[in-house]
Motif scaffolding. Structure first.
Motif, PDB file in Angstrom:
ATOM      1  N   ASN A 173      -0.956   7.357   1.499  1.00 36.51           N
ATOM      2  CA  ASN A 173       0.039   8.152   0.791  1.00 36.51           C
ATOM      3  C   ASN A 173       1.453   7.654   1.021  1.00 36.51           C
ATOM      4  OD1 ASN A 173      -1.644  10.813   0.050  1.00 36.51           O
ATOM      5  ND2 ASN A 173      -2.236  10.111   2.087  1.00 36.51           N
ATOM      6  N   VAL A 174       2.243   7.632  -0.033  1.00 37.23           N
ATOM      7  CA  VAL A 174       3.673   7.330   0.067  1.00 37.23           C
ATOM      8  C   VAL A 174       4.413   8.419  -0.703  1.00 37.23           C
ATOM      9  CG1 VAL A 174       5.530   5.692  -0.389  1.00 37.23           C
ATOM     10  CG2 VAL A 174       3.235   4.850   0.177  1.00 37.23           C
ATOM     11  N   ARG A 175       5.444   8.970  -0.096  1.00 34.61           N
ATOM     12  CA  ARG A 175       6.311   9.943  -0.757  1.00 34.61           C
ATOM     13  C   ARG A 175       7.710   9.348  -0.837  1.00 34.61           C
ATOM     14  NH1 ARG A 175       1.948  11.249  -1.276  1.00 34.61           N
ATOM     15  NH2 ARG A 175       0.899  13.220  -0.768  1.00 34.61           N
ATOM     16  N   LEU A 176       8.231   9.214  -2.042  1.00 38.73           N
ATOM     17  CA  LEU A 176       9.561   8.664  -2.269  1.00 38.73           C
ATOM     18  C   LEU A 176      10.506   9.825  -2.569  1.00 38.73           C
ATOM     19  CD1 LEU A 176       7.215   6.778  -3.809  1.00 38.73           C
ATOM     20  CD2 LEU A 176       9.182   5.281  -4.097  1.00 38.73           C
ATOM     21  N   LEU A 177      11.398  10.117  -1.636  1.00 39.47           N
ATOM     22  CA  LEU A 177      12.294  11.254  -1.806  1.00 39.47           C
ATOM     23  C   LEU A 177      13.345  10.963  -2.872  1.00 39.47           C
ATOM     24  CD1 LEU A 177      12.890  12.394   1.890  1.00 39.47           C
ATOM     25  CD2 LEU A 177      10.924  12.801   0.382  1.00 39.47           C
ATOM     26  N   THR A 178      13.631  11.986  -3.680  1.00 43.75           N
ATOM     27  CA  THR A 178      14.634  11.871  -4.731  1.00 43.75           C
ATOM     28  C   THR A 178      15.687  12.953  -4.534  1.00 43.75           C
ATOM     29  OG1 THR A 178      13.480  13.362  -6.260  1.00 43.75           O
ATOM     30  CG2 THR A 178      12.849  11.026  -6.308  1.00 43.75           C
ATOM     31  N   ARG A 179      16.600  13.017  -5.452  1.00 45.86           N
ATOM     32  CA  ARG A 179      17.683  14.004  -5.347  1.00 45.86           C
ATOM     33  C   ARG A 179      17.141  15.429  -5.322  1.00 45.86           C
ATOM     34  NH1 ARG A 179      22.698  14.749  -9.688  1.00 45.86           N
ATOM     35  NH2 ARG A 179      23.514  16.709  -8.816  1.00 45.86           N
ATOM     36  N   GLN A 180      16.114  15.707  -6.140  1.00 49.94           N
ATOM     37  CA  GLN A 180      15.649  17.079  -6.288  1.00 49.94           C
ATOM     38  C   GLN A 180      14.150  17.249  -6.045  1.00 49.94           C
ATOM     39  OE1 GLN A 180      17.861  19.358  -9.514  1.00 49.94           O
ATOM     40  NE2 GLN A 180      18.065  17.275 -10.303  1.00 49.94           N
ATOM     41  N   GLY A 181      13.547  16.326  -5.307  1.00 46.05           N
ATOM     42  CA  GLY A 181      12.119  16.435  -5.034  1.00 46.05           C
ATOM     43  C   GLY A 181      11.569  15.143  -4.474  1.00 46.05           C
ATOM     44  N   ILE A 183       8.630  11.663  -5.430  1.00 45.04           N
ATOM     45  CA  ILE A 183       7.594  10.973  -6.189  1.00 45.04           C
ATOM     46  C   ILE A 183       6.428  10.725  -5.244  1.00 45.04           C
ATOM     47  CG2 ILE A 183       6.970   8.863  -7.446  1.00 45.04           C
ATOM     48  CD1 ILE A 183       9.986   8.588  -8.121  1.00 45.04           C
ATOM     49  N   SER A 184       5.252  11.111  -5.654  1.00 46.53           N
ATOM     50  CA  SER A 184       4.039  10.859  -4.885  1.00 46.53           C
ATOM     51  C   SER A 184       3.380   9.591  -5.416  1.00 46.53           C
ATOM     52  CB  SER A 184       3.076  12.039  -5.015  1.00 46.53           C
ATOM     53  OG  SER A 184       1.787  11.696  -4.539  1.00 46.53           O
ATOM     54  N   ALA A 185       3.169   8.613  -4.534  1.00 51.17           N
ATOM     55  CA  ALA A 185       2.439   7.389  -4.886  1.00 51.17           C
ATOM     56  C   ALA A 185       1.133   7.393  -4.108  1.00 51.17           C
ATOM     57  CB  ALA A 185       3.264   6.156  -4.541  1.00 51.17           C
ATOM     58  N   ILE A 186       0.018   7.484  -4.807  1.00 50.37           N
ATOM     59  CA  ILE A 186      -1.301   7.576  -4.194  1.00 50.37           C
ATOM     60  C   ILE A 186      -2.068   6.284  -4.460  1.00 50.37           C
ATOM     61  CG2 ILE A 186      -3.451   8.889  -4.097  1.00 50.37           C
ATOM     62  CD1 ILE A 186      -1.835  11.164  -5.525  1.00 50.37           C
ATOM     63  N   LEU A 187      -2.427   5.587  -3.411  1.00 52.55           N
ATOM     64  CA  LEU A 187      -3.215   4.363  -3.557  1.00 52.55           C
ATOM     65  C   LEU A 187      -4.694   4.717  -3.546  1.00 52.55           C
ATOM     66  CD1 LEU A 187      -3.603   1.289  -3.668  1.00 52.55           C
ATOM     67  CD2 LEU A 187      -3.461   1.283  -1.157  1.00 52.55           C
ATOM     68  N   VAL A 188      -5.370   4.429  -4.635  1.00 52.47           N
ATOM     69  CA  VAL A 188      -6.810   4.630  -4.753  1.00 52.47           C
ATOM     70  C   VAL A 188      -7.480   3.291  -4.493  1.00 52.47           C
ATOM     71  CG1 VAL A 188      -8.683   5.347  -6.285  1.00 52.47           C
ATOM     72  CG2 VAL A 188      -6.424   6.414  -6.470  1.00 52.47           C
ATOM     73  N   SER A 189      -8.188   3.196  -3.380  1.00 53.11           N
ATOM     74  CA  SER A 189      -8.818   1.945  -2.987  1.00 53.11           C
ATOM     75  C   SER A 189     -10.098   2.267  -2.235  1.00 53.11           C
ATOM     76  CB  SER A 189      -7.844   1.130  -2.117  1.00 53.11           C
ATOM     77  OG  SER A 189      -8.412  -0.086  -1.707  1.00 53.11           O
ATOM     78  N   ASP A 190     -10.724   1.262  -1.643  1.00 54.01           N
ATOM     79  CA  ASP A 190     -11.861   1.502  -0.774  1.00 54.01           C
ATOM     80  C   ASP A 190     -11.560   0.868   0.579  1.00 54.01           C
ATOM     81  OD1 ASP A 190     -13.581  -1.243  -0.549  1.00 54.01           O
ATOM     82  OD2 ASP A 190     -12.674  -1.081  -2.526  1.00 54.01           O
ATOM     83  N   PRO A 191     -12.173   1.363   1.658  1.00 54.81           N
ATOM     84  CA  PRO A 191     -11.811   0.902   3.003  1.00 54.81           C
ATOM     85  C   PRO A 191     -11.903  -0.612   3.190  1.00 54.81           C
ATOM     86  CG  PRO A 191     -13.104   2.900   3.155  1.00 54.81           C
ATOM     87  CD  PRO A 191     -13.122   2.498   1.706  1.00 54.81           C
ATOM     88  N   ALA A 192     -12.847  -1.255   2.537  1.00 58.05           N
ATOM     89  CA  ALA A 192     -13.030  -2.692   2.742  1.00 58.05           C
ATOM     90  C   ALA A 192     -11.848  -3.506   2.238  1.00 58.05           C
ATOM     91  CB  ALA A 192     -14.320  -3.156   2.063  1.00 58.05           C
TER      92      ALA A 192
END
Length: 306
Positions: A173-181, A183-192
């Motif tokens: 998970n990565v959360r990019l903070l903005t002025r008013q909230g 952005i959620s960046a969700i990496l969909v991958s597999d463990p390998a």
């Protein structure tokens, strides 16, 4: 349409795009309007990404369609998603935007990873008491301990877990903070392949993401802008707080809130990987009866963070 049929339909859509360079459709007649890389694309009204030529992009509406094809309810917060053109790469990045007010980063030096992990473990153990072994979840540690980059205003973490069958589960998970909230960046991958995919995300995608003028974190105006009730620890815990997380438990959060919190689960070595290995891996492990319970839990937690 069964889940496997839906995934196959999406696979057909992508293969047609790769061969023809145009739009394609799945057997369900859902059109996905793919945008080729090598250009800038908008992530809603809040940001834009300079898309590498090796990538494909779906806007908010088409990202929601992919969720529907997977029999998953769109959050309504989607602003876009990115995929590799290379069919041998199995990943996806989903972007969502949440306007919750300006999130103060004054906890940046005081994120207690051990306390957060203990909270999830305790809550999970409590919830497991009411679950069959096959439905239990065990949090085992951090893949990446939560950390905050003050220069980019990014909050990152990755948790490790396993199910009752000892299959490994992971999220990034990565959360990019903005002025008013944020952005959620969700990496969909597999463990390998997670390490390689994280590297690509952090080197080829996030550095090329630009928050638009007027929406940047440093443009916060204390005289007019709302302050969020959530801090950095709150974002990691989904806004529930340590006490609530201990009481509710991670399994309760799983019932609909994993997607909301941006915690996507993937099983290594599951048979589904062999079926959809040519595209992206997004395993939905819930039974139909559990999906019904999800809707109930969603209604009970409408005030929590995505």
């Amino acid at each position: 349409m069964r889940w496997s049929q839906t995934i196959f339909a999406v696979l057909v859509a992508l293969s047609l795009v790769l061969c023809s360079g145009g739009n394609a459709w799945a057997s369900s007649n859902e059109q996905l309007k793919w945008i080729e890389g090598g250009r800038k694309v908008d992530l809603g009204k809040v940001a834009e990404v300079d898309l590498d030529p090796s990538l494909l992009f779906l806007d908010a509406a088409n990202t929601a369609k992919v969720s529907e094809l997977n029999h998953d309810k769109p959050s309504g917060k989607e602003i876009g998603s990115i995929f590799p053109k290379d069919e041998n790469q199995n990943w996806e990045v989903v972007f969502e935007y949440y306007e919750l007010g300006h999130i103060k980063d004054d906890e940046k030096e005081d994120i207690d990873a051990d306390a957060i992990l203990d909270s999830y473990k305790e809550g999970t153990e409590e919830s497991n008491k009411e679950k069959a072994e096959s439905d239990r979840l065990y949090v085992t540690g951090w893949d990446v301990e939560p950390f905050y980059n003050e220069a980019t205003h990014n909050l990152t973490w990755s948790m490790l877990a396993e199910d009752g069958k000892k299959e490994k589960l992971i999220n990034y998970n990565v959360r990019l903070l903005t002025r008013q909230g944020y952005i959620s960046a969700i990496l969909v991958s597999d463990p390998a392949h997670l390490d390689a995919d994280k590297k690509f995300l952090n080197e080829k995608i996030l550095p090329k993401l630009t928050v638009k003028s007027g929406e940047r974190y440093e443009e916060f105006d204390a005289s007019t802008d709302k302050i969020s009730e959530y801090g950095l620890t709150g974002l990691i815990l989904g806004g529930a707080g340590l006490a609530v997380a201990k009481k509710a438990g991670l399994l309760l959060l799983l019932a609909g809130l994993f997607k909301k919190f941006g915690i996507l689960i993937f099983a290594a070595g599951a048979g589904v990987l062999g079926v959809i290995g040519k595209f992206f891996v997004k395993l939905f492990r819930r039974k139909k009866s559990e999906a019904a319970q999800d809707e109930t839990n969603d209604r009970e937690h409408t005030e929590t963070l995505p």
